[in-house]
Design an enzyme around this catalytic site. Sequence first.
Site, short mmCIF file in Angstrom:
data_model
loop_
_atom_site.label_atom_id
_atom_site.label_comp_id
_atom_site.label_asym_id
_atom_site.label_seq_id
_atom_site.Cartn_x
_atom_site.Cartn_y
_atom_site.Cartn_z
N ASP A 75 18.69 -15.02 29.34
CA ASP A 75 18.63 -16.19 30.21
C ASP A 75 19.44 -16.00 31.50
OD1 ASP A 75 18.13 -18.70 31.12
OD2 ASP A 75 19.37 -19.76 29.68
N GLU B 145 22.78 -20.30 38.34
CA GLU B 145 23.29 -20.96 37.13
C GLU B 145 24.40 -20.15 36.45
OE1 GLU B 145 20.22 -21.77 34.27
OE2 GLU B 145 21.66 -22.34 32.72
N GLU C 115 13.95 -25.10 23.31
CA GLU C 115 15.08 -25.98 23.63
C GLU C 115 14.73 -27.46 23.46
OE1 GLU C 115 16.35 -24.64 27.54
OE2 GLU C 115 17.52 -23.05 26.61
C1 GCV Z 1 15.41 -26.20 32.44
C2 GCV Z 1 18.39 -22.38 30.42
C3 GCV Z 1 19.02 -23.47 31.25
C4 GCV Z 1 18.29 -24.79 31.05
C5 GCV Z 1 16.83 -24.56 31.43
C6 GCV Z 1 16.27 -23.47 30.55
C7 GCV Z 1 14.84 -23.12 30.91
O1 GCV Z 1 18.59 -22.63 29.07
O2 GCV Z 1 20.36 -23.59 30.92
O3 GCV Z 1 18.89 -25.73 31.88
O4 GCV Z 1 16.09 -25.75 31.30
O5 GCV Z 1 17.02 -22.31 30.70
O6 GCV Z 1 14.68 -22.16 31.65
O7 GCV Z 1 13.93 -23.79 30.46
#
Ligand code: GCV
Length: 839
Positions: free
Chosen positions: A385, A413, A306
Amino acid sequence: MPRLHHITLVVVLCSLTWGARAEDGSDGWLRYSRITDQAVLRQYQSLPRNIVQSDSSALGRNASAELARGLRGMLGGQYKENSGRPDGNAFVLGTPKELHRLLSGWKAPSDLGPESFAISRFDDHGHHLWIVAGDSQRGELYGVFHLLEQVAEHREIVPDAESPSAPIRWVNQWDNFDGSIERGYAGRSIFFDGGHVRADLTRVSEYGRLLASVGLNGCTVNNVNSDLRTLQPEMLRELARIADALRPWGVRMSLSVDLSSPQVVGHLPTFDPLDPRVVAWWQQKTDEIYSLIPDFAGYTVKADSEGRLGPSHYGRNPAQAANVLARALRPHHGVVLYRGFVYNQHLDWHDLKADRARAGYDNFRALDGKFEPNVVIQIKHGPIDFQVREPVSPLFAALQHTNQAVELQVTQEYTGQQRHMVFLVPMWKTALDTDMRAQNRSTPVKEIVEGKSFHQPLGGFVAVVNVGLEDNWLHHPMAMANLYGYGKLAWNPNVSTDEIIDGWTRLTFGNNPKVVSTIDDLQRNSWHVYEQYTGPLGLGTLTDIIGVHYGPGIESAERNGWGQWIRADHKGIGMDRTVATGTGYISQYPPELAKVYESLATCPDELLLFMHHVPYDHVLHSGKTVIQHVYDSHYDGAATAATYAPRWQKLHGLVDEERYDRTLALFRYQAGHALVWRDAVSEWFLHMSGIPDKDGRVGHYPDRIEAEAMQSDGYTPVNVTPWETASGGKAVVCNRAAPCTLTTKLDRPVGSYDIAVQYFDNHPGAAQYEMTLNGRNIAHWTADDTVPPAVVDKKLDGHTSTRFTVRGIALVPGDTLMLRGVPSGAEPAPIDYIEITKK
Ligand code: GCV
């Protein structure tokens, strides 16, 4: 009133007020509320009033102070704390060495493993002693919390001994130095503000106490998307204060670090992990950290994921990077938690073989056995995720010579963001209990991460928690059950869901049987209910995946590089991950499990669309078609969510007003938002499949009046995106300074009705609404919720759609109903529809 009486009254009032301390949730499950039932009190009357602490460390002192605090709170009276040889009945706390010094005749239990405790009775020179022995002070503290929990749950204190399942029992906080929290839903950071560590760390210490009380021993305090200043000398000095606040609770601090730090902080020309200058930099930086924080736990690393930089930048692999950090930490007994969450977010949607779920295995499998012994791969429980349902990650079974920890998510989340009640322990247990059948033998995930299955020395559990500054830590009074439950599972993954929820409820809301059974029942089923109305059959949460991950946003999953695809078209739905015709993901599981998933005949219904692409009329094991299951589960789930508030209302007077009111408001909100989900998903599937609901519910809403069909003064219709998040795809907005109105003539038969208004509550803005019946005001409310929380959302969509209901209104044919909206700032008092239902 004579003066003396006045003073007496003030004293009485003060003590009453003090006794009935506000229940804002800040104590979590550590309330220690006074036991008033005499029969219960009698079972504790012989407990000693003296507490002997045999060592003088900060942790030891905290353990005895906690015991005194808890017993005083629950049983009343005073407790004397001292450190000398007991001269009467006493609790005696200590490690075996210290205890022997005081009590030469006492024998330490032989199996006191790391961080474990043993509670036993011992008579010494005619004194009756309760010994709380810990293999270390941390074990001692855990023993104290265990003992206090027995009292709070009104159980008899009996000799007992426990040890934790695994050494790593950590939490991660995704806090940023500016005070915001990524995916945090309960206010700002308890650690940081304005680029610095907060001056007042009282909440940090309180958090440490909560963590310790359920046996958690590590906390990564900053976001895995780590701030590049983290390792600067001045920041490290600030961060050391957080470690100081956590230390007395046996919680070691760790930091998320960015692998480009040698370049950004150290000003080296490279961050290539194999460059000797980089190796030396990590060594020196790590030594610097330990000079400030002697019990520093280690590094958490998110890399090549990411947008974060990582070893791939130099053609290196995760083992090469992790090992450099590990070698620097090893002399200090620190560890590296390297995240398995490495994937390409630019996948080609047109490529039917592309599959994000494959990434963990594809990136790490070949590195098995190549990591230093103090590296642990931190693996999200599912391959995508934190969706509402996923299979377990195949990586767990693939790494047989590498330490592993499972990563869970307490912060909700993808599961309602602490505005919906979703008790996640049943979901986590489903993952932990999944038997992966590696080497054709029993290898449940829990035993793999405990290090048992493949004889690994390290491993365990990590959860992303993201508590915030709000009084009750996680916003929803029910959400703390997830943090408590996580701690209990990390300590012992074999403890049952029932035991966890029952313990939490008793500690949090008291032991009244009606309260306990109501809350236990509500929580126990809440994951299933949420799954029913947000993403059944393994589709994952059908939310806006490129946005805030909260309300419905079904198509956002498709046609982008993120790979959370559901591959729906007019004929069918689901990701084909089979070996025969799909992405081959299923082959990543050990053969016995792969066989179950590969075949439509054996793949469980709840994972069907994660593993297979099928037509909408495919018949499930349940006998229903896929499409009918989607409709039914959404209607069933939303109907169950609507029962939460009335069930909760039966506890009125049995739960303190503060938490009662807050929970009721959230349950009412959830009931409304579950309808938003139900309608959005069902409508979308009707549109996509063209197959009607056999019960005729989807697309037919006889009790509704669309806002755009009402007579308007000032309100104008707008299209809502995505279309399925508003009834008929449209709403109305008031785009002028003056209030706007909608009027309609009703023709309902005489009777009592509930009138619901579906509207949008944007953030920021606090539009006012008023409802009148034949000119008489029947309701007035303000749209000032933060839904979805903490995110500025000016759009009309599935996140902001919500409902207000006025109940028990008497109607006769010919009534005139008027809605008046007063816009505020960016909020144009939007309205979707009204729904009038007979009581
Ligand atoms: C901290 C998901 C979440 C991100 C998070 C990522 C991760 O994509 O939406 O906010 O980033 O996981 O676990 O690194």
